[in-house]
Scaffold this active site. Structure first.
Site, PDB file in Angstrom:
ATOM      1  N   GLY A 104      -1.170   1.021   3.518  1.00 15.12           N
ATOM      2  CA  GLY A 104      -1.168   2.330   2.881  1.00 15.12           C
ATOM      3  C   GLY A 104       0.130   2.646   2.186  1.00 15.12           C
ATOM      4  O   GLY A 104       0.541   3.812   2.127  1.00 15.12           O
ATOM      5  N   SER A 185      -1.433  -5.334   3.621  1.00 15.03           N
ATOM      6  CA  SER A 185      -0.601  -4.609   2.674  1.00 15.03           C
ATOM      7  C   SER A 185       0.716  -4.204   3.340  1.00 15.03           C
ATOM      8  O   SER A 185       1.456  -5.054   3.807  1.00 15.03           O
ATOM      9  CB  SER A 185      -1.376  -3.413   2.114  1.00 15.03           C
ATOM     10  OG  SER A 185      -0.706  -2.834   1.014  1.00 15.03           O
TER      11      SER A 185
END
Length: 506
Positions: A104, A185
């Protein structure tokens, strides 16, 4: 969840933890414990163990989200450090553990976006997802501005969660000596950093990083620059400690304004990430992989084919677009950039954006391959993959296998994609192709968690310096040589020329 599903949920018996007993629910042969507090923390202070309790605590709902854009008005920043556990109810042995750190961009997300019940049942395996502090609360480096504990707080949150799992997972049926660190991520960046910490040594057995950004670590100077700018934006340069009482909306708004300016003014362009501070992170993580300190840790590194498509199509385009092009031009000169782009245009697929493909290689694929080379050269077992399948789910349906496509399939409850409440993305039915690729991806993950290898050697060889195999998750699953084709040759020629220049000027 509908009423019929709710009726199938049965309360579990109490499970002992180091903080006190907890209860959860059991459904379809999987016990679930949500919102389990593993730590608590004051703003810009290191996380500590929560206050113990004596009576069984109901852990049946996800805990509070970490404060983030869209979830600030009613955020409880002192109560966001919780984790979620999915444990098969019937197991004849201690099960391996998948410890997952969400992504995120270091500013959004949470463990509530990842329902691990399907993976737990099909492993069988223990699935753990965690929350950690986000944005300025987790990544603003203020230890040089007088707040002594405020450095790499999010990473220390993850370490505290790992310690909690090590101490408690056996009570849920898990094996504390078979923990796989995993993340996607921003979470993958944290996995790479966490794996190299002296405090984490011996606390995990393998590691999986999906779509780790090219620069996994931030310099201390850049982090200090960010901190000074945020303090200046809040008019707190002469009283840094006052940031502890700044209302969350005001703090996050100041960070957003600073971030927009940094994108244009600095080479790095990013605001947050793990920081090479010399204390929590004493060494550059890639150096730790290179020297063989982690050679006993099996490593799986994965990315998506069109990583940058999502960021190119954001409004405005993400800052990493400009900074990545700037970094390539700095490394190879404008002529080198133009040469690269011309080769990408000449070799583009019919459905490929050459500019996006070049940036994806520069920011995502090539740095992951470099890390694989370091680990393999040091004697470590490593596997490299690329996810080429386009899920029949937005944004992938319109943007291709962009950032997060693999993650959507990894957490799917076949034959359906799951809802992502924090991201505000709805799930939906999967196509036969989705199911085929997702099933293979999940099976590889569960095999890696269980055995330390994602497949048998004949089907997916480990990454070796001479052969450099790359596994492609698509239809069909297949293996290709990593550095094959004109694009790879141009990168190699430019890199060799750049190295020659550095030696001449050195």
């Amino acid at each position: 969840m509908n009423e019929e599903q709710d009726r199938d949920r049965m309360p579990t018996g109490a499970v002992s933890t180091t903080n006190g007993p907890i209860t959860g629910v059991e459904q379809n042969g999987v016990r679930c414990f949500k919102g389990v507090p593993f730590a608590t923390a004051r703003r810009f202070a290191k996380a500590i163990s929560p206050v113990a309790w004596a009576e069984p605590r109901r852990c049946t709902s996800y805990g509070a989200y970490a404060p983030q854009p869209g979830h600030l008005d009613h955020a409880d920043e002192n109560a966001c450090l919780s984790l979620n556990i999915w444990a098969p109810a019937e197991a004849d042995r201690a099960l391996p553990v998948l410890f997952f750190i969400h992504g995120g961009a270091f500013v959004t997300g949470g463990g509530a976006d990842y329902d691990g019940s399907f993976l737990a049942a099909h492993g069988p395996a223990m699935i753990v997802t965690i929350n950690y502090r986000l944005g300025p609360l987790g990544f603003l480096q203020l230890h040089r501005q007088g707040l002594a504990e405020a450095n790499n707080l999010a990473l220390q949150d993850a370490l505290a969660a790992l310690d909690w799992v090590r101490d408690n997972i056996v009570n849920f049926g898990g094996d504390p000596d078979a923990i796989t660190l995993s993340g996607q991520s921003a979470g993958a960046s944290l996995v790479i950093a966490l794996a190299t910490l002296p405090q984490a040594k011996g606390k995990f057995a393998r590691a999986l990083a999906l779509s780790a950004p090219g620069r996994n670590i931030m310099s201390a100077d850049h982090a200090d620059n960010v901190a000074r700018r945020v303090l200046d934006e809040l008019d707190l340069a002469h009283d840094p400690a006052a940031i502890i009482s700044v209302p969350l909306p005001k703090l996050f708004a100041a960070v957003e304004r600073v971030g927009r300016r940094l994108a244009d003014e600095t080479e790095q362009g990013t605001v947050f990430g793990p920081v090479l501070d010399g204390s929590v992170i004493p060494r550059e993580p890639r150096d730790v992989f290179a020297d063989g300190s982690l050679r006993d840790i099996p490593l799986w590194l994965g990315s998506c084919r069109d990583e940058m498509a999502m960021f190119l199509k954001s409004t405005p385009p993400a800052a990493m677009i400009r900074t990545t092009e700037r970094q390539v031009r700095t490394a190879f000169g404008d002529a080198g950039w133009c040469r690269l782009l011309s080769y990408y245009r000449a070799t583009a697929r019919l459905d490929e954006d050459p500019y996006e493909a070049l940036l994806s290689d520069a920011f995502w694929h090539r740095p992951m391959a470099d890390l694989a080379r370091l680990h393999a050269a040091a004697g470590g077992a490593v596997w490299l993959s690329r996810f080429d399948h386009r899920p029949a789910l937005e944004p992938f349906l319109s943007q291709g296998p962009t950032h997060g496509a693999d993650n959507a399939c990894l957490w799917a409850h076949l034959p359906n994609f799951v809802d992502r409440p924090i991201l505000k993305r709805e799930g939906g039915p999967m196509t036969p192709a989705d199911i085929d690729v997702a099933a293979r991806f999940q099976a590889s993950l569960l095999r890696f968690v269980t055995s330390g290898a994602p497949d048998v050697a004949e089907a997916w060889p480990r990454f070796e310096p001479r052969s450099e195999p790359l596994a492609i998750f698509g239809q069909p699953f297949h293996i290709v040589p990593l550095n094959d084709g004109a694009r790879a040759r141009v990168w190699a020629e430019l890199s060799a020329g750049n190295n020659d220049k550095m030696r001449e000027t050195g």
